[in-house]
Design a protein around this motif. Sequence first.
Motif, short mmCIF file in Angstrom:
data_model
loop_
_atom_site.label_atom_id
_atom_site.label_comp_id
_atom_site.label_asym_id
_atom_site.label_seq_id
_atom_site.Cartn_x
_atom_site.Cartn_y
_atom_site.Cartn_z
N CYS A 15 59.29 46.87 43.22
CA CYS A 15 60.26 47.33 41.83
C CYS A 15 59.70 48.57 41.20
CB CYS A 15 60.11 46.22 40.87
SG CYS A 15 60.33 44.43 41.72
N TYR A 16 60.59 49.21 40.89
CA TYR A 16 60.48 50.61 39.94
C TYR A 16 60.97 50.37 38.78
CZ TYR A 16 61.18 55.38 38.61
OH TYR A 16 61.17 56.49 37.75
N VAL A 17 60.22 50.63 37.59
CA VAL A 17 60.75 50.72 36.07
C VAL A 17 60.46 52.53 35.86
CG1 VAL A 17 60.08 49.97 33.88
CG2 VAL A 17 59.50 48.69 35.73
N ALA A 18 61.76 52.73 35.26
CA ALA A 18 61.72 54.32 35.19
C ALA A 18 61.33 54.64 33.77
CB ALA A 18 63.27 54.68 35.23
N THR A 19 61.43 53.50 32.92
CA THR A 19 61.20 54.07 31.52
C THR A 19 59.66 53.49 31.14
OG1 THR A 19 61.99 51.45 30.86
CG2 THR A 19 63.70 53.54 30.91
N ARG A 20 58.92 52.81 31.85
CA ARG A 20 57.68 52.42 31.62
C ARG A 20 56.55 53.08 32.74
NH1 ARG A 20 60.95 48.21 30.47
NH2 ARG A 20 60.52 47.36 32.45
N GLY A 21 55.58 53.59 32.22
CA GLY A 21 54.81 54.21 33.31
C GLY A 21 53.32 53.70 33.60
N THR A 22 53.12 52.45 33.04
CA THR A 22 51.88 51.86 33.64
C THR A 22 52.22 50.37 33.86
OG1 THR A 22 50.68 53.35 31.65
CG2 THR A 22 49.55 51.37 32.45
N VAL A 23 51.48 50.10 34.88
CA VAL A 23 51.35 48.75 35.25
C VAL A 23 50.03 47.91 35.25
CG1 VAL A 23 51.80 47.14 37.18
CG2 VAL A 23 53.43 48.90 37.04
N LEU A 24 50.20 46.81 34.60
CA LEU A 24 48.75 46.05 34.19
C LEU A 24 48.87 44.62 34.77
CD1 LEU A 24 46.07 46.04 33.11
CD2 LEU A 24 46.98 45.40 30.94
N MET A 25 47.99 44.22 35.61
CA MET A 25 48.15 42.58 35.99
C MET A 25 47.07 41.93 35.22
SD MET A 25 46.62 40.10 37.79
CE MET A 25 45.71 40.25 39.31
N ILE A 26 47.45 40.85 34.35
CA ILE A 26 46.26 40.48 33.40
C ILE A 26 46.07 39.01 34.21
CG2 ILE A 26 45.83 39.35 31.06
CD1 ILE A 26 47.85 41.60 29.90
N PRO A 27 44.89 38.71 34.44
CA PRO A 27 44.41 37.41 34.93
C PRO A 27 44.09 36.15 33.89
CG PRO A 27 42.32 38.72 35.07
CD PRO A 27 43.58 39.83 34.65
N ALA A 28 44.75 34.90 34.14
CA ALA A 28 44.48 34.04 33.08
C ALA A 28 45.21 34.12 31.96
CB ALA A 28 42.91 34.09 32.61
N LYS A 29 46.25 35.01 32.07
CA LYS A 29 47.43 34.84 31.04
C LYS A 29 48.79 34.79 31.41
CE LYS A 29 46.68 35.60 27.12
NZ LYS A 29 46.30 34.94 25.98
N THR A 30 49.69 34.18 30.96
CA THR A 30 51.05 34.19 31.19
C THR A 30 52.07 35.05 30.28
OG1 THR A 30 51.62 32.29 29.61
CG2 THR A 30 50.86 31.77 31.89
N GLN A 31 51.52 35.45 29.34
CA GLN A 31 52.01 36.58 28.40
C GLN A 31 51.61 37.85 28.48
OE1 GLN A 31 55.24 35.66 27.00
NE2 GLN A 31 54.85 33.67 27.72
N CYS A 32 52.27 38.70 28.05
CA CYS A 32 51.80 40.10 27.69
C CYS A 32 51.32 40.38 26.34
CB CYS A 32 52.69 41.25 28.25
SG CYS A 32 53.14 41.11 30.10
N HIS A 33 50.47 41.44 26.17
CA HIS A 33 50.26 41.82 24.71
C HIS A 33 51.17 42.50 24.15
CE1 HIS A 33 46.04 41.05 26.82
NE2 HIS A 33 46.17 40.74 25.76
N SER A 34 51.24 42.64 22.79
CA SER A 34 52.31 43.45 21.82
C SER A 34 52.37 44.68 22.41
CB SER A 34 51.73 43.46 20.60
OG SER A 34 52.63 44.06 19.73
N GLY A 35 53.53 44.93 22.47
CA GLY A 35 53.96 46.35 23.08
C GLY A 35 54.15 46.49 24.46
N TRP A 36 53.91 45.59 25.30
CA TRP A 36 54.12 45.17 26.87
C TRP A 36 55.28 44.76 27.06
CZ3 TRP A 36 50.55 47.97 30.38
CH2 TRP A 36 49.52 48.68 29.74
N THR A 37 55.73 44.90 28.25
CA THR A 37 56.99 43.97 28.74
C THR A 37 56.44 43.34 30.03
OG1 THR A 37 58.62 45.89 28.06
CG2 THR A 37 59.13 44.39 29.71
N ARG A 38 56.69 42.03 29.89
CA ARG A 38 56.42 41.33 30.90
C ARG A 38 57.45 41.35 32.05
NH1 ARG A 38 55.95 34.71 30.57
NH2 ARG A 38 58.29 34.87 30.68
N GLU A 39 56.91 41.68 33.34
CA GLU A 39 57.92 41.84 34.65
C GLU A 39 57.95 40.47 35.26
OE1 GLU A 39 59.45 44.63 35.36
OE2 GLU A 39 58.72 45.71 33.79
N TYR A 40 56.97 39.64 35.39
CA TYR A 40 56.99 38.41 35.90
C TYR A 40 55.43 37.83 35.71
CZ TYR A 40 54.25 39.55 40.28
OH TYR A 40 53.16 40.09 41.17
#
Length: 203
Positions: free
Chosen positions: A110-135
């Motif tokens: 998958c490609y996201v044009a409007t966001r430049g950084t990807v982060l996989m967070i272990p042991a979490k089901t939600q993203c931190h404030s200011g981040w978009t959850r992809e899945y």
Amino acid sequence: MRGDPGLRGRQGEQGTQGLPVGGAVYTRWGNTTCPTGQGTQLVYSGRAGGTRHDHKGGAANHRCMPDDPDYLQYVSGVNNQNFVAPVEYWFARMPSLSQFNSHNVACAVCYVATRGTVLMIPAKTQCHSGWTREYYGYLMSNHHSLDGRTMYECIDIDPESVPGLNTRSDPKSLFYFNEIYCNGFSCPPYDAEKELTCAVCTR
């Protein structure tokens, strides 16, 4: 100049129109689609490939293998160098997912044009404030008793398998759940009897 003499000075074919400059690319393991409504585009889909679980060599990471491969020069016959094997789910006794056991893992790049950084967070089901959850889903990797270490991958909470494939007896790469080892981690809040989760986030 090295290489094929027939290619020297030859103009290459024009490729398809590229994606906009910038953005981020990630693999959605366990699904053939990309999230909708978030400005995310599907680059390609396929099936997960990795090193066979009974081999000591090969690669530690997984790759989303497209369904329409291209080849260059080749030597006919199996040359026993490295094998890219299909990756299969092994959800053990998880009631809601056990029907996928031994099924081949689907994937999407998958490609996201409007966001430049990807982060996989272990042991979490939600993203931190200011981040978009992809899945989000489960943190999975090879079983501790098998040859070869693999990367931790985030497997979609709502997995798909590649239609028509179920290679129960064939050599393969495998995705198993991970659980925390409490010696060194605080339990609670961690729990050694619960499967670890994960979330893939972009910003």
